[in-house]
Design a protein around this motif. Structure first.
Motif, mmCIF file in Angstrom:
data_model
loop_
_atom_site.group_PDB
_atom_site.id
_atom_site.type_symbol
_atom_site.label_atom_id
_atom_site.label_comp_id
_atom_site.label_asym_id
_atom_site.label_seq_id
_atom_site.Cartn_x
_atom_site.Cartn_y
_atom_site.Cartn_z
ATOM 1 N N THR A 273 8.053 0.723 7.680
ATOM 2 C CA THR A 273 7.892 0.280 6.296
ATOM 3 C C THR A 273 7.036 1.288 5.543
ATOM 4 O OG1 THR A 273 5.957 -1.051 6.886
ATOM 5 C CG2 THR A 273 8.094 -2.178 6.847
ATOM 6 N N TRP A 274 7.183 1.302 4.220
ATOM 7 C CA TRP A 274 6.354 2.173 3.387
ATOM 8 C C TRP A 274 4.953 1.592 3.254
ATOM 9 C CZ3 TRP A 274 7.701 6.926 1.763
ATOM 10 C CH2 TRP A 274 9.061 7.267 1.789
ATOM 11 N N GLY A 275 3.953 2.456 3.303
ATOM 12 C CA GLY A 275 2.559 2.041 3.155
ATOM 13 C C GLY A 275 1.809 2.967 2.236
ATOM 14 N N THR A 276 0.586 2.608 1.894
ATOM 15 C CA THR A 276 -0.207 3.355 0.925
ATOM 16 C C THR A 276 -1.305 4.171 1.604
ATOM 17 O OG1 THR A 276 -1.686 1.466 0.600
ATOM 18 C CG2 THR A 276 0.241 1.620 -0.841
ATOM 19 N N VAL A 277 -2.039 4.938 0.798
ATOM 20 C CA VAL A 277 -3.145 5.767 1.267
ATOM 21 C C VAL A 277 -4.417 5.296 0.569
ATOM 22 C CG1 VAL A 277 -4.080 8.111 1.390
ATOM 23 C CG2 VAL A 277 -1.615 7.729 1.658
ATOM 24 N N CYS A 278 -5.469 5.039 1.317
ATOM 25 C CA CYS A 278 -6.732 4.565 0.754
ATOM 26 C C CYS A 278 -7.510 5.713 0.115
ATOM 27 C CB CYS A 278 -7.574 3.910 1.849
ATOM 28 S SG CYS A 278 -9.132 3.200 1.267
ATOM 29 N N ASP A 279 -8.290 5.394 -0.923
ATOM 30 C CA ASP A 279 -9.018 6.426 -1.653
ATOM 31 C C ASP A 279 -10.330 6.846 -1.002
ATOM 32 O OD1 ASP A 279 -10.654 4.246 -2.128
ATOM 33 O OD2 ASP A 279 -10.519 4.322 -4.314
ATOM 34 N N ASP A 280 -10.741 6.191 0.086
ATOM 35 C CA ASP A 280 -11.998 6.562 0.738
ATOM 36 C C ASP A 280 -11.962 8.029 1.161
ATOM 37 O OD1 ASP A 280 -12.731 3.949 0.460
ATOM 38 O OD2 ASP A 280 -12.591 3.438 2.590
ATOM 39 N N SER A 281 -12.888 8.808 0.637
ATOM 40 C CA SER A 281 -13.039 10.237 0.973
ATOM 41 C C SER A 281 -11.892 11.109 0.484
ATOM 42 C CB SER A 281 -13.210 10.445 2.492
ATOM 43 O OG SER A 281 -14.346 9.763 2.959
ATOM 44 N N VAL B 234 -5.767 3.783 -8.093
ATOM 45 C CA VAL B 234 -4.846 3.055 -8.957
ATOM 46 C C VAL B 234 -5.607 2.123 -9.895
ATOM 47 C CG1 VAL B 234 -2.892 3.143 -7.367
ATOM 48 C CG2 VAL B 234 -4.525 1.252 -7.194
ATOM 49 N N PHE B 235 -5.045 1.906 -11.076
ATOM 50 C CA PHE B 235 -5.557 0.912 -12.002
ATOM 51 C C PHE B 235 -4.945 -0.450 -11.667
ATOM 52 C CE2 PHE B 235 -5.631 4.601 -15.243
ATOM 53 C CZ PHE B 235 -6.863 5.022 -14.770
ATOM 54 N N SER B 236 -5.458 -1.479 -12.294
ATOM 55 C CA SER B 236 -4.901 -2.823 -12.118
ATOM 56 C C SER B 236 -3.415 -2.822 -12.485
ATOM 57 C CB SER B 236 -5.650 -3.815 -13.008
ATOM 58 O OG SER B 236 -5.093 -5.100 -12.912
ATOM 59 N N GLY B 237 -2.599 -3.382 -11.646
ATOM 60 C CA GLY B 237 -1.164 -3.414 -11.872
ATOM 61 C C GLY B 237 -0.413 -2.253 -11.261
ATOM 62 N N GLU B 238 -1.132 -1.260 -10.729
ATOM 63 C CA GLU B 238 -0.482 -0.084 -10.129
ATOM 64 C C GLU B 238 -0.514 -0.111 -8.604
ATOM 65 O OE1 GLU B 238 -1.655 3.177 -13.625
ATOM 66 O OE2 GLU B 238 -2.779 3.100 -11.744
ATOM 67 N N SER B 239 -1.257 -1.019 -8.016
ATOM 68 C CA SER B 239 -1.466 -1.014 -6.568
ATOM 69 C C SER B 239 -0.238 -1.515 -5.823
ATOM 70 C CB SER B 239 -2.673 -1.869 -6.201
ATOM 71 O OG SER B 239 -2.488 -3.201 -6.628
ATOM 72 N N GLY B 240 -0.226 -1.285 -4.526
ATOM 73 C CA GLY B 240 0.863 -1.755 -3.686
ATOM 74 C C GLY B 240 0.796 -3.263 -3.488
ATOM 75 N N THR B 241 1.830 -3.809 -2.877
ATOM 76 C CA THR B 241 1.868 -5.244 -2.629
ATOM 77 C C THR B 241 0.943 -5.604 -1.467
ATOM 78 O OG1 THR B 241 3.706 -5.092 -1.067
ATOM 79 C CG2 THR B 241 4.256 -5.314 -3.414
ATOM 80 N N SER B 242 0.524 -6.857 -1.442
ATOM 81 C CA SER B 242 -0.428 -7.291 -0.415
ATOM 82 C C SER B 242 0.155 -7.221 0.985
ATOM 83 C CB SER B 242 -0.891 -8.724 -0.705
ATOM 84 O OG SER B 242 0.213 -9.617 -0.720
ATOM 85 N N THR B 243 1.494 -7.218 1.094
ATOM 86 C CA THR B 243 2.141 -7.168 2.412
ATOM 87 C C THR B 243 2.334 -5.748 2.923
ATOM 88 O OG1 THR B 243 4.323 -7.219 1.364
ATOM 89 C CG2 THR B 243 3.360 -9.334 2.030
ATOM 90 N N GLN B 244 2.084 -4.763 2.074
ATOM 91 C CA GLN B 244 2.259 -3.362 2.498
ATOM 92 C C GLN B 244 1.141 -2.926 3.431
ATOM 93 O OE1 GLN B 244 2.792 -1.193 -1.377
ATOM 94 N NE2 GLN B 244 4.217 0.005 -0.136
ATOM 95 N N SER C 242 -7.882 3.162 11.940
ATOM 96 C CA SER C 242 -8.037 1.831 11.374
ATOM 97 C C SER C 242 -8.724 1.965 10.020
ATOM 98 C CB SER C 242 -8.861 0.939 12.300
ATOM 99 O OG SER C 242 -10.122 1.521 12.556
ATOM 100 N N HIS C 243 -8.425 1.049 9.082
ATOM 101 C CA HIS C 243 -8.972 1.189 7.732
ATOM 102 C C HIS C 243 -9.827 -0.018 7.356
ATOM 103 C CE1 HIS C 243 -6.609 -1.885 5.596
ATOM 104 N NE2 HIS C 243 -5.650 -1.612 6.470
ATOM 105 N N ASN C 244 -10.603 0.138 6.282
ATOM 106 C CA ASN C 244 -11.402 -0.967 5.748
ATOM 107 C C ASN C 244 -11.152 -1.079 4.249
ATOM 108 O OD1 ASN C 244 -12.646 1.370 4.943
ATOM 109 N ND2 ASN C 244 -14.729 0.724 5.442
ATOM 110 N N CYS C 245 -9.885 -0.987 3.848
ATOM 111 C CA CYS C 245 -9.509 -0.853 2.439
ATOM 112 C C CYS C 245 -8.692 -2.037 1.958
ATOM 113 C CB CYS C 245 -8.686 0.428 2.228
ATOM 114 S SG CYS C 245 -9.515 1.918 2.798
ATOM 115 N N ALA C 246 -8.655 -2.192 0.642
ATOM 116 C CA ALA C 246 -7.765 -3.130 -0.037
ATOM 117 C C ALA C 246 -6.816 -2.317 -0.901
ATOM 118 C CB ALA C 246 -8.569 -4.108 -0.890
ATOM 119 N N HIS C 247 -5.731 -2.928 -1.366
ATOM 120 C CA HIS C 247 -4.753 -2.177 -2.156
ATOM 121 C C HIS C 247 -5.294 -1.765 -3.526
ATOM 122 C CE1 HIS C 247 -1.348 -1.873 0.456
ATOM 123 N NE2 HIS C 247 -1.426 -3.157 0.766
#
Length: 268
Positions: free
Chosen positions: A165-173, A198-208, A232-237
């Motif tokens: 599945t497609w996933g996102t990249v966290c902004d940490d560092s 990302v701004f509000s409304g630009e983030s990925g879905t919670s299931t990604q 392992s990550h400690n991020c939110a979308h």
């Protein structure tokens, strides 16, 4: 192919930990910075002791290597499940001396190196996993060269909790060197580039899934999956990364329900 060995000990189960990364001919050491018990367990697995105990310390003055010897791994951060030390997250550069090399002692039955003779990892390249390449895309932007950065990990690849599945990249560092490599991953311009959260409304879905966290590229890597990163990550979308390639800023956008995307793949 990675190779691992223990040098200078009374047996093959103890000594200074040394490694040869793929494409390199000279043995080098592992720095003790951040090295811990989990890393030691993976290191013992790397040299052929998978089911015993692992202990580690810094070398003494009589045990250290030559000052001319390279130091290949620093700030190693294994999760414990890696097949060998080369698959653990780590720093791209070191700030160590030969006197900070890791000394390792392993117990248990010697079972041979991880996949073959002399500690060689003969698994597939991380660029192509089970015959499948990594894919990258930008989602939701007003042009093909801007949007939310997403990654498709090959089935069986490391560092991905959910494959296929497609996933996102966290902004940490995440920084400019990482943005440059991201654009290279997409086969887009690396002359200028920009990134932001990302701004509000630009983030990925919670299931990604969130694929990468604490990405630390040098800037020269061929693709983002070749960079150091935390498995392992400690991020939110709300911390997803948006990127622009060929322009120095990322315009605002609203991710549509069925996004138009630009997809690139790294296959060699």
């Amino acid at each position: 192919r990675w190779q691992f060995r223990l040098v200078g000990g009374a047996s093959n189960s103890t000594g200074r930990l040394e490694v040869i990364p793929p494409g390199v001919a000279e043995w080098g050491t592992v720095c003790d910075d951040a090295f811990g018990s989990v890393d030691a367990q993976v290191a013992c697995r790397s040299v052929g002791f998978a089911n015993g105990t692992a202990s580690y310390r810094t070398v003494t003055s009589s045990e250290q290597g030559l000052y001319s010897q390279p130091i290949y791994l620093d700030d190693v951060r294994c999760t414990g499940g890696e097949a060998h030390l080369g698959l653990c997250a780590r720093a791209t550069r070191h700030n160590c001396w030969a006197s900070e090399a890791v000394h390792l002692t392993c117990t248990g039955a010697y079972q041979g190196p991880v996949t073959g003779g002399s500690g060689v990892d003969t698994s597939a390249s991380e660029d192509i996993v089970n015959g499948e390449p990594w894919y990258y895309r930008l989602v939701g932007g007003s042009a093909p060269n801007t949007g939310r950065l997403e990654v498709y990990a090959p089935t069986g690849s490391r560092g991905a909790a959910v494959n296929g599945t497609w996933g996102t990249v966290c902004d940490d560092s995440f920084g400019y060197a990482d943005a440059r490599v991201a654009c290279r991953s997409l086969n887009l311009s690396t002359t200028t580039y920009g990134y932001r959260t990302v701004f509000s409304g630009e983030s990925g879905t919670s299931t990604q899934p969130i694929r990468f966290d604490n990405v630390a590229c040098s800037g020269s890597e061929p693709a983002l999956h070749n960079c150091t990163r935390v498995i392992s990550h400690n991020c939110a979308h709300s911390e997803d990364v948006a990127v622009s390639c060929g322009r120095s800023y990322v315009p605002s956008f609203a991710a549509p329900t069925s996004p138009t995307t630009y997809t690139g793949s790294y296959t060699s």
